[in-house]
Scaffold this motif. Sequence first.
Motif, PDB file in Angstrom:
ATOM      1  N   ARG A  48       0.784  -1.193   0.054  1.00  0.00           N
ATOM      2  CA  ARG A  48      -0.053  -0.005   0.083  1.00  0.00           C
ATOM      3  C   ARG A  48       0.837   1.081  -0.086  1.00  0.00           C
ATOM      4  N   ALA A  49       1.898   1.276   0.763  1.00  0.00           N
ATOM      5  CA  ALA A  49       2.866   2.291   0.840  1.00  0.00           C
ATOM      6  C   ALA A  49       3.482   2.683  -0.536  1.00  0.00           C
ATOM      7  N   GLU A  50       3.852   1.608  -1.032  1.00  0.00           N
ATOM      8  CA  GLU A  50       4.466   1.819  -2.576  1.00  0.00           C
ATOM      9  C   GLU A  50       3.487   2.415  -3.612  1.00  0.00           C
ATOM     10  N   ASP A  51       2.245   1.678  -3.523  1.00  0.00           N
ATOM     11  CA  ASP A  51       1.069   2.302  -4.505  1.00  0.00           C
ATOM     12  C   ASP A  51       0.861   3.909  -4.081  1.00  0.00           C
ATOM     13  N   GLU A  52       1.008   4.172  -2.619  1.00  0.00           N
ATOM     14  CA  GLU A  52       0.548   5.498  -2.375  1.00  0.00           C
ATOM     15  C   GLU A  52       1.814   6.444  -2.834  1.00  0.00           C
ATOM     16  N   LEU A  53       3.005   5.942  -2.927  1.00  0.00           N
ATOM     17  CA  LEU A  53       4.292   6.603  -3.376  1.00  0.00           C
ATOM     18  C   LEU A  53       4.001   6.964  -4.723  1.00  0.00           C
ATOM     19  N   LYS A  54       3.688   5.862  -5.579  1.00  0.00           N
ATOM     20  CA  LYS A  54       3.394   5.999  -6.927  1.00  0.00           C
ATOM     21  C   LYS A  54       2.183   7.134  -7.280  1.00  0.00           C
ATOM     22  N   GLU A  55       1.298   6.847  -6.551  1.00  0.00           N
ATOM     23  CA  GLU A  55       0.126   7.934  -6.657  1.00  0.00           C
ATOM     24  C   GLU A  55       0.502   9.315  -6.403  1.00  0.00           C
ATOM     25  N   ARG A  56       1.418   9.649  -5.473  1.00  0.00           N
ATOM     26  CA  ARG A  56       1.838  11.037  -5.157  1.00  0.00           C
ATOM     27  C   ARG A  56       2.660  11.243  -6.324  1.00  0.00           C
ATOM     28  N   ASP A  57       3.608  10.597  -6.693  1.00  0.00           N
ATOM     29  CA  ASP A  57       4.225  11.038  -7.862  1.00  0.00           C
ATOM     30  C   ASP A  57       3.762  11.529  -9.029  1.00  0.00           C
ATOM     31  N   LYS A  58       2.557  10.799  -9.334  1.00  0.00           N
ATOM     32  CA  LYS A  58       1.501  10.837 -10.304  1.00  0.00           C
ATOM     33  C   LYS A  58       0.996  12.090 -10.295  1.00  0.00           C
ATOM     34  N   GLN A  59       0.696  12.589  -9.218  1.00  0.00           N
ATOM     35  CA  GLN A  59      -0.206  13.538  -8.804  1.00  0.00           C
ATOM     36  C   GLN A  59       0.735  14.955  -8.904  1.00  0.00           C
ATOM     37  N   LEU A  60       2.061  14.624  -8.447  1.00  0.00           N
ATOM     38  CA  LEU A  60       2.957  15.769  -8.665  1.00  0.00           C
ATOM     39  C   LEU A  60       3.278  16.077 -10.145  1.00  0.00           C
ATOM     40  N   THR A  61       3.250  15.167 -10.724  1.00  0.00           N
ATOM     41  CA  THR A  61       3.569  15.223 -12.247  1.00  0.00           C
ATOM     42  C   THR A  61       2.442  16.096 -12.971  1.00  0.00           C
ATOM     43  N   ASP A  62       1.151  15.683 -12.562  1.00  0.00           N
ATOM     44  CA  ASP A  62       0.004  16.386 -13.135  1.00  0.00           C
ATOM     45  C   ASP A  62      -0.045  17.787 -12.415  1.00  0.00           C
ATOM     46  N   LEU A  63       0.225  18.064 -11.447  1.00  0.00           N
ATOM     47  CA  LEU A  63       0.237  19.168 -10.876  1.00  0.00           C
ATOM     48  C   LEU A  63       1.232  20.373 -11.734  1.00  0.00           C
ATOM     49  N   LYS A  64       2.401  19.664 -11.633  1.00  0.00           N
ATOM     50  CA  LYS A  64       3.457  20.397 -12.581  1.00  0.00           C
ATOM     51  C   LYS A  64       2.918  20.859 -14.015  1.00  0.00           C
ATOM     52  N   LYS A  65       2.428  20.001 -14.721  1.00  0.00           N
ATOM     53  CA  LYS A  65       1.822  20.563 -15.917  1.00  0.00           C
ATOM     54  C   LYS A  65       0.791  21.554 -15.732  1.00  0.00           C
ATOM     55  N   ALA A  67       0.652  23.770 -13.644  1.00  0.00           N
ATOM     56  CA  ALA A  67       1.400  24.862 -12.918  1.00  0.00           C
ATOM     57  C   ALA A  67       2.287  25.408 -13.867  1.00  0.00           C
ATOM     58  N   GLU A  68       2.350  24.958 -15.112  1.00  0.00           N
ATOM     59  CA  GLU A  68       3.433  25.708 -15.949  1.00  0.00           C
ATOM     60  C   GLU A  68       3.084  27.358 -15.931  1.00  0.00           C
ATOM     61  N   GLY A  69       4.353  28.019 -15.985  1.00  0.00           N
ATOM     62  CA  GLY A  69       4.420  29.442 -16.004  1.00  0.00           C
ATOM     63  C   GLY A  69       4.341  29.995 -14.498  1.00  0.00           C
ATOM     64  N   ASN A  70       4.165  29.268 -13.374  1.00  0.00           N
ATOM     65  CA  ASN A  70       4.133  29.762 -12.128  1.00  0.00           C
ATOM     66  C   ASN A  70       5.595  29.045 -11.615  1.00  0.00           C
ATOM     67  N   GLU A  71       6.715  30.117 -11.423  1.00  0.00           N
ATOM     68  CA  GLU A  71       8.011  29.591 -10.893  1.00  0.00           C
ATOM     69  C   GLU A  71       7.966  29.071  -9.795  1.00  0.00           C
ATOM     70  N   ASP A  72       7.465  29.805  -8.693  1.00  0.00           N
ATOM     71  CA  ASP A  72       7.652  29.324  -7.274  1.00  0.00           C
ATOM     72  C   ASP A  72       6.907  28.187  -7.197  1.00  0.00           C
ATOM     73  N   LEU A  73       5.693  27.778  -7.807  1.00  0.00           N
ATOM     74  CA  LEU A  73       4.937  26.439  -7.590  1.00  0.00           C
ATOM     75  C   LEU A  73       5.711  25.281  -8.326  1.00  0.00           C
ATOM     76  N   GLN A  74       6.383  25.758  -9.471  1.00  0.00           N
ATOM     77  CA  GLN A  74       7.434  24.819 -10.072  1.00  0.00           C
ATOM     78  C   GLN A  74       8.424  24.442  -9.269  1.00  0.00           C
TER      79      GLN A  74
END
Length: 197
Positions: A48-65, A67-74
């Motif tokens: 479960r911890a491994e799956d949650e870590l993968k899900e968090r990484d995916k959410q961060l990647t989606d958030l990065k996309k 937040a394009e243009g906002n340097e502080d958030l990036q």
Amino acid sequence: MDLKELLGEELYNQLMAKLGDKHKIAIVSDGNWIPKDKFNEVNEARKRAEDELKERDKQLTDLKKAAEGNEDLQKQIKELQDANKAAAEKYEAEMKDLRISTAIKLAVAGQVHDPDLVATLLDKSKIEVDENGTIKAGLEDQIKALRESKAFLFVEKQDKGPQFKGVAPMDGKDKGGSQPQPQSLADAVAAYYNKSN
């Protein structure tokens, strides 16, 4: 105490003949083993911890996309991704160390007085473990060197048969007494009757 000592040789041989070569039996009374239910619970929590870590990484990647243009958030997202990556690497290193330590302890069980101590004295980076948790290479040479330098850590092998203590039995030869010792029960009975007549 191993199973052979507990059951006796005859019953142990019957049991092993019935089970065949594919089964391994161990008596576990030293507290180093955990029940299967507890193992499954911990293993499931790890998954479960491994799956949650993968899900968090995916959410961060989606958030990065998003937040394009906002340097502080990036920048914050990049820091979080790096932290997640470092945590995952640390976790993998700890799991590898745990697998190697467990394999070492199982491999030296019965040969040493304290498997935990011996496991800490070995160079784990030179030991290779397969998927099943058995050691492929790197242990034998280290154990041999440790046996030579710190022999007190190892259980002495007893190749001798059972050792009996006490008085040595008489061999039937005259030891300076007036009567020769009988060689058999019949000789003893005959000697008794000759003495009483």
